[in-house]
Design a protein around this motif. Structure first.
Motif, PDB file in Angstrom:
ATOM      1  N   GLU A 127      41.820 -52.406  21.601  1.00  0.00           N
ATOM      2  CA  GLU A 127      40.519 -52.196  20.726  1.00  0.00           C
ATOM      3  C   GLU A 127      40.672 -53.336  19.716  1.00  0.00           C
ATOM      4  O   GLU A 127      41.727 -53.339  18.844  1.00  0.00           O
ATOM      5  CB  GLU A 127      40.003 -51.041  20.284  1.00  0.00           C
ATOM      6  CG  GLU A 127      40.885 -50.387  19.455  1.00  0.00           C
ATOM      7  CD  GLU A 127      40.200 -49.132  19.037  1.00  0.00           C
ATOM      8  OE1 GLU A 127      39.070 -48.890  19.222  1.00  0.00           O
ATOM      9  OE2 GLU A 127      40.926 -48.150  18.128  1.00  0.00           O
ATOM     10  N   MET A 186      36.132 -48.312  18.965  1.00  0.00           N
ATOM     11  CA  MET A 186      35.699 -48.685  20.115  1.00  0.00           C
ATOM     12  C   MET A 186      36.376 -47.718  21.034  1.00  0.00           C
ATOM     13  O   MET A 186      35.880 -47.077  21.822  1.00  0.00           O
ATOM     14  CB  MET A 186      35.938 -50.122  20.281  1.00  0.00           C
ATOM     15  CG  MET A 186      34.864 -50.923  19.666  1.00  0.00           C
ATOM     16  SD  MET A 186      33.128 -50.496  20.013  1.00  0.00           S
ATOM     17  CE  MET A 186      33.252 -51.157  21.893  1.00  0.00           C
ATOM     18  N   LEU A 216      34.647 -44.253  21.593  1.00  0.00           N
ATOM     19  CA  LEU A 216      34.108 -44.371  23.129  1.00  0.00           C
ATOM     20  C   LEU A 216      34.582 -42.961  23.952  1.00  0.00           C
ATOM     21  O   LEU A 216      34.010 -42.267  24.704  1.00  0.00           O
ATOM     22  CB  LEU A 216      34.121 -45.505  23.565  1.00  0.00           C
ATOM     23  CG  LEU A 216      33.208 -46.706  23.422  1.00  0.00           C
ATOM     24  CD1 LEU A 216      33.422 -47.993  24.006  1.00  0.00           C
ATOM     25  CD2 LEU A 216      31.622 -46.100  23.516  1.00  0.00           C
ATOM     26  N   GLN A 231      32.927 -40.092  22.844  1.00  0.00           N
ATOM     27  CA  GLN A 231      31.758 -39.857  23.442  1.00  0.00           C
ATOM     28  C   GLN A 231      31.670 -39.492  24.996  1.00  0.00           C
ATOM     29  O   GLN A 231      31.076 -38.582  25.443  1.00  0.00           O
ATOM     30  CB  GLN A 231      30.997 -41.481  23.378  1.00  0.00           C
ATOM     31  CG  GLN A 231      29.589 -41.522  23.494  1.00  0.00           C
ATOM     32  CD  GLN A 231      29.291 -41.429  24.912  1.00  0.00           C
ATOM     33  OE1 GLN A 231      29.964 -41.506  25.974  1.00  0.00           O
ATOM     34  NE2 GLN A 231      27.718 -40.895  25.324  1.00  0.00           N
ATOM     35  N   TYR A 232      32.550 -39.915  25.813  1.00  0.00           N
ATOM     36  CA  TYR A 232      32.680 -39.522  27.200  1.00  0.00           C
ATOM     37  C   TYR A 232      33.107 -38.122  27.346  1.00  0.00           C
ATOM     38  O   TYR A 232      32.625 -37.435  27.934  1.00  0.00           O
ATOM     39  CB  TYR A 232      33.342 -40.553  28.189  1.00  0.00           C
ATOM     40  CG  TYR A 232      34.912 -40.545  28.036  1.00  0.00           C
ATOM     41  CD1 TYR A 232      35.312 -39.357  28.946  1.00  0.00           C
ATOM     42  CD2 TYR A 232      35.519 -41.436  27.587  1.00  0.00           C
ATOM     43  CE1 TYR A 232      36.843 -39.492  28.901  1.00  0.00           C
ATOM     44  CE2 TYR A 232      37.005 -41.269  27.851  1.00  0.00           C
ATOM     45  CZ  TYR A 232      37.745 -40.277  28.372  1.00  0.00           C
ATOM     46  OH  TYR A 232      38.838 -40.172  28.582  1.00  0.00           O
ATOM     47  N   LEU A 243      38.849 -43.806  29.959  1.00  0.00           N
ATOM     48  CA  LEU A 243      37.574 -44.207  29.282  1.00  0.00           C
ATOM     49  C   LEU A 243      37.129 -45.530  30.429  1.00  0.00           C
ATOM     50  O   LEU A 243      35.912 -45.693  30.280  1.00  0.00           O
ATOM     51  CB  LEU A 243      38.051 -45.043  27.913  1.00  0.00           C
ATOM     52  CG  LEU A 243      37.116 -45.958  27.467  1.00  0.00           C
ATOM     53  CD1 LEU A 243      35.624 -45.292  27.020  1.00  0.00           C
ATOM     54  CD2 LEU A 243      37.530 -46.490  26.143  1.00  0.00           C
ATOM     55  N   THR A 301      33.395 -46.876  31.655  1.00  0.00           N
ATOM     56  CA  THR A 301      32.838 -48.082  31.050  1.00  0.00           C
ATOM     57  C   THR A 301      32.703 -49.021  32.081  1.00  0.00           C
ATOM     58  O   THR A 301      32.337 -50.307  31.772  1.00  0.00           O
ATOM     59  CB  THR A 301      33.444 -48.363  29.640  1.00  0.00           C
ATOM     60  OG1 THR A 301      34.911 -48.611  29.984  1.00  0.00           O
ATOM     61  CG2 THR A 301      33.200 -47.384  28.660  1.00  0.00           C
ATOM     62  N   LEU A 315      28.478 -48.867  29.471  1.00  0.00           N
ATOM     63  CA  LEU A 315      29.060 -49.055  28.297  1.00  0.00           C
ATOM     64  C   LEU A 315      28.198 -49.327  27.055  1.00  0.00           C
ATOM     65  O   LEU A 315      28.136 -48.864  26.133  1.00  0.00           O
ATOM     66  CB  LEU A 315      29.858 -50.188  28.424  1.00  0.00           C
ATOM     67  CG  LEU A 315      30.484 -51.122  27.378  1.00  0.00           C
ATOM     68  CD1 LEU A 315      31.465 -50.265  26.265  1.00  0.00           C
ATOM     69  CD2 LEU A 315      30.937 -52.542  27.573  1.00  0.00           C
ATOM     70  N   MET A 352      26.671 -45.874  26.055  1.00  0.00           N
ATOM     71  CA  MET A 352      27.729 -45.227  25.305  1.00  0.00           C
ATOM     72  C   MET A 352      27.864 -45.806  24.125  1.00  0.00           C
ATOM     73  O   MET A 352      27.786 -44.900  23.048  1.00  0.00           O
ATOM     74  CB  MET A 352      29.315 -45.232  26.057  1.00  0.00           C
ATOM     75  CG  MET A 352      29.001 -44.380  27.254  1.00  0.00           C
ATOM     76  SD  MET A 352      30.547 -44.836  28.403  1.00  0.00           S
ATOM     77  CE  MET A 352      31.665 -43.913  27.404  1.00  0.00           C
ATOM     78  N   CYS A 353      27.756 -46.969  23.882  1.00  0.00           N
ATOM     79  CA  CYS A 353      28.012 -47.560  22.520  1.00  0.00           C
ATOM     80  C   CYS A 353      26.802 -47.474  21.600  1.00  0.00           C
ATOM     81  O   CYS A 353      26.820 -47.129  20.338  1.00  0.00           O
ATOM     82  CB  CYS A 353      27.855 -49.313  22.523  1.00  0.00           C
ATOM     83  SG  CYS A 353      29.854 -49.736  23.138  1.00  0.00           S
ATOM     84  N   LEU A 361      27.205 -43.882  20.368  1.00  0.00           N
ATOM     85  CA  LEU A 361      28.257 -43.775  19.279  1.00  0.00           C
ATOM     86  C   LEU A 361      27.790 -44.325  18.115  1.00  0.00           C
ATOM     87  O   LEU A 361      27.755 -43.928  16.798  1.00  0.00           O
ATOM     88  CB  LEU A 361      29.464 -44.541  19.783  1.00  0.00           C
ATOM     89  CG  LEU A 361      30.705 -44.696  18.876  1.00  0.00           C
ATOM     90  CD1 LEU A 361      31.200 -43.600  18.310  1.00  0.00           C
ATOM     91  CD2 LEU A 361      31.738 -45.807  19.385  1.00  0.00           C
TER      92      LEU A 361
END
Length: 323
Positions: free
Chosen positions: A63, A120, A124, A127-128, A264, A268, A274, A277-278, A281
């Motif tokens: 990342e 990132m 992320l 997030q998931y 992840l 994504t 993706l 999700m971004c 976030l």
């Protein structure tokens, strides 16, 4: 030529070599990014040590954030000067790199480069875990192992924001304070306390709807004993070693439990996912509900030192490498 960290033979932190690397022009569908900040993650250790095999020599790093300095043929979504961030397998430990446009996202003006680099992969992942693998609801009780780590500090803030009661395991009193400052309602010192007994005590015997476990061998099968019937065990990492094969019947014995090992990069794989999700976030960060705690910084050339600190569990929150 650009400076980068390469691994020629997998091994310990000493396998990280700071050297000149020739970087070709951005190819079709690629964007050349000049890095401003690079995130440090445990997956980098797995790559460097050979747990996740990669063809050598390779540049680790999954990342980063920076600026677009060139675009390849067919790229229309990005232009020179755009502020961007990404998570992608390998290639991040470098001053500049070519990265597929399909994994890049534009970094909102309100989010600085260090936050972008640190959020990132870790953000992320949070997030998931919280929004897709098990959708945390108001009133849930969750257990998050390594709550003072990079993913843990983001996820615990977010779960708290969603209305869950958050229990976190940590390795020291200092880390317990950090975890409590970042969303945990209860902390358990796993080196000094039986975390299974403490979870039962904290919850009055009701236990948790979900356990998020990035530790692995050291916390299994204890994590299963922290779940109420029909609860979900989410194994998303193995910082203490991989969980060995087990009889799936144990899930029935412990209450018809669910168990999953998500990644992840599965979540994504589709660009639309993706971007969604971004958006989720970025929104929770922009609102101030979740902060990305950058707590350590190392120069890129000192990546080996950063790895020693990470493996020695001497880091908390987000660690950034600066080119």
């Amino acid at each position: 030529m650009v400076k980068a960290i390469r691994v020629h033979k997998v091994g310990g932190p000493e396998a990280l070599s700071y050297e000149d690397v020739e970087l070709p022009a951005a190819g079709p569908g690629e964007v050349r990014v000049k890095h401003r900040a690079i995130g440090l993650n445990y997956i980098d250790v797995y790559d460097r040590s050979g747990v996740y095999p990669a063809q050598t020599p390779f540049i680790p790093g999954s990342e980063a954030s920076g600026d677009v300095v060139a675009v390849g043929e067919g790229v229309t979504e990005f232009k020179v000067g755009d502020r961007v961030a990404y998570t992608a397998r390998l290639g991040g430990y470098a001053e500049e790199r070519n990265v597929a446009a399909k994994v890049l996202v534009k970094l909102p003006d309100a989010i600085d480069y260090e936050t972008g680099a640190g959020m990132m992969l870790k953000g992320l992942t949070a997030q998931y875990l919280l929004r897709r693998t098990y959708k945390v609801q108001k009133g849930d009780t969750i257990l998050f192992h390594a709550a003072a780590g990079g993913v843990g500090m983001i996820a615990c803030q977010w779960a708290n924001h969603l209305g869950a009661t958050v229990i976190g395991t940590v390795g020291s009193a200092d880390k317990a304070k950090l975890a409590k400052d970042n969303g945990c309602h209860h902390t358990i010192l796993y080196r000094d306390e039986d975390f299974v007994a403490r979870v039962a005590e904290i919850t009055g015997g009701k236990k948790c709807q979900v356990v998020y476990d990035g530790v692995g061998k050291q916390t299994f099968p204890g994590s299963l004993d922290c779940l109420r019937p029909l609860g979900m065990f989410v194994s998303f990492g193995s910082s203490s070693g991989a969980i060995e094969a087990f009889n799936i019947g144990i899930l029935a014995q412990k209450g018809s439990l669910f168990a999953t090992r998500p990644t992840l990069f599965t979540y994504t794989a589709e660009r639309a996912d993706l971007l969604a999700m971004c958006d989720d976030l970025f929104a929770v960060i922009a609102s101030g509900a979740v902060k990305i705690p950058v707590t350590q910084r190392f120069a890129l050339k000192d990546a080996a030192e950063a790895h020693r600190a990470l493996e020695g569990r001497d880091t908390t929150g987000v660690t950034i490498l600066t080119p």
